[in-house]
Scaffold this motif. Structure first.
Motif, PDB file in Angstrom:
ATOM      1  N   ASN A  73       0.826  -1.215   0.000  1.00 50.63           N
ATOM      2  CA  ASN A  73       0.000   0.000   0.000  1.00 50.63           C
ATOM      3  C   ASN A  73       0.857   1.260   0.000  1.00 50.63           C
ATOM      4  O   ASN A  73       0.522   2.232  -0.673  1.00 50.63           O
ATOM      5  CB  ASN A  73      -0.967   0.004   1.189  1.00 50.63           C
ATOM      6  CG  ASN A  73      -2.125  -0.942   0.988  1.00 50.63           C
ATOM      7  OD1 ASN A  73      -2.472  -1.285  -0.141  1.00 50.63           O
ATOM      8  ND2 ASN A  73      -2.721  -1.380   2.077  1.00 50.63           N
ATOM      9  N   GLN A  74       1.962   1.246   0.732  1.00 51.10           N
ATOM     10  CA  GLN A  74       2.865   2.395   0.710  1.00 51.10           C
ATOM     11  C   GLN A  74       3.471   2.578  -0.674  1.00 51.10           C
ATOM     12  O   GLN A  74       3.570   3.703  -1.170  1.00 51.10           O
ATOM     13  CB  GLN A  74       3.977   2.235   1.746  1.00 51.10           C
ATOM     14  CG  GLN A  74       3.518   2.432   3.172  1.00 51.10           C
ATOM     15  CD  GLN A  74       4.620   2.106   4.157  1.00 51.10           C
ATOM     16  OE1 GLN A  74       5.182   1.013   4.138  1.00 51.10           O
ATOM     17  NE2 GLN A  74       4.926   3.064   5.023  1.00 51.10           N
TER      18      GLN A  74
ATOM     19  N   ASN B 105       1.007   4.205  -2.884  1.00 50.67           N
ATOM     20  CA  ASN B 105       0.938   5.643  -2.612  1.00 50.67           C
ATOM     21  C   ASN B 105       2.133   6.384  -3.201  1.00 50.67           C
ATOM     22  O   ASN B 105       1.969   7.433  -3.823  1.00 50.67           O
ATOM     23  CB  ASN B 105       0.857   5.907  -1.102  1.00 50.67           C
ATOM     24  CG  ASN B 105      -0.489   5.548  -0.535  1.00 50.67           C
ATOM     25  OD1 ASN B 105      -1.496   5.552  -1.218  1.00 50.67           O
ATOM     26  ND2 ASN B 105      -0.505   5.215   0.744  1.00 50.67           N
ATOM     27  N   TYR B 106       3.333   5.853  -3.008  1.00 53.75           N
ATOM     28  CA  TYR B 106       4.537   6.494  -3.536  1.00 53.75           C
ATOM     29  C   TYR B 106       4.511   6.552  -5.066  1.00 53.75           C
ATOM     30  O   TYR B 106       5.037   7.488  -5.660  1.00 53.75           O
ATOM     31  CB  TYR B 106       5.797   5.747  -3.100  1.00 53.75           C
ATOM     32  CG  TYR B 106       6.062   5.725  -1.623  1.00 53.75           C
ATOM     33  CD1 TYR B 106       5.522   6.664  -0.747  1.00 53.75           C
ATOM     34  CD2 TYR B 106       6.875   4.744  -1.076  1.00 53.75           C
ATOM     35  CE1 TYR B 106       5.776   6.630   0.609  1.00 53.75           C
ATOM     36  CE2 TYR B 106       7.147   4.699   0.291  1.00 53.75           C
ATOM     37  CZ  TYR B 106       6.585   5.644   1.119  1.00 53.75           C
ATOM     38  OH  TYR B 106       6.846   5.600   2.465  1.00 53.75           O
TER      39      TYR B 106
ATOM     40  N   GLY C  98       1.692   6.505  -6.927  1.00 54.90           N
ATOM     41  CA  GLY C  98       0.488   7.122  -7.462  1.00 54.90           C
ATOM     42  C   GLY C  98      -0.420   6.122  -8.163  1.00 54.90           C
ATOM     43  O   GLY C  98      -1.229   6.492  -9.017  1.00 54.90           O
TER      44      GLY C  98
END
Length: 80
Positions: A23-24, A27-28, A30
């Motif tokens: 999930n990180q 996010n990183y 996009g």
């Protein structure tokens, strides 16, 4: 090992090295978490190179660094 399996293993290896979750990474990068999970859990059997580039951008590495492993050098032939 086939190409898809090598890609999955490499993404997981890089997340572990950088101590980040899927999930990180999403996010990183996009990307939607479902996009990454689709690659990792066999819903996407042919990820696009642009998607892999976006993942690399999120990991702050180049495509060359992503593919520069012995696993990619020793892939089984896809055409049978």
């Amino acid at each position: 090992m086939n190409t898809i399996e090598a890609i999955k293993r490499r993404i997981l290896q890089l997340c572990e090295e950088k101590n980040i979750s899927i999930n990180q990474l999403a996010n990183y990068s996009g990307l939607a978490p479902s996009t990454l999970k689709g690659i990792l859990y066999d819903r996407s059997r042919n990820p696009k190179i642009i998607t892999l580039k976006i993942i690399c951008d999120g990991l702050d590495i180049t495509l060359g660094q992503f593919f520069s492993t012995s696993e990619f050098d020793n892939l089984e032939q896809e055409i049978k």
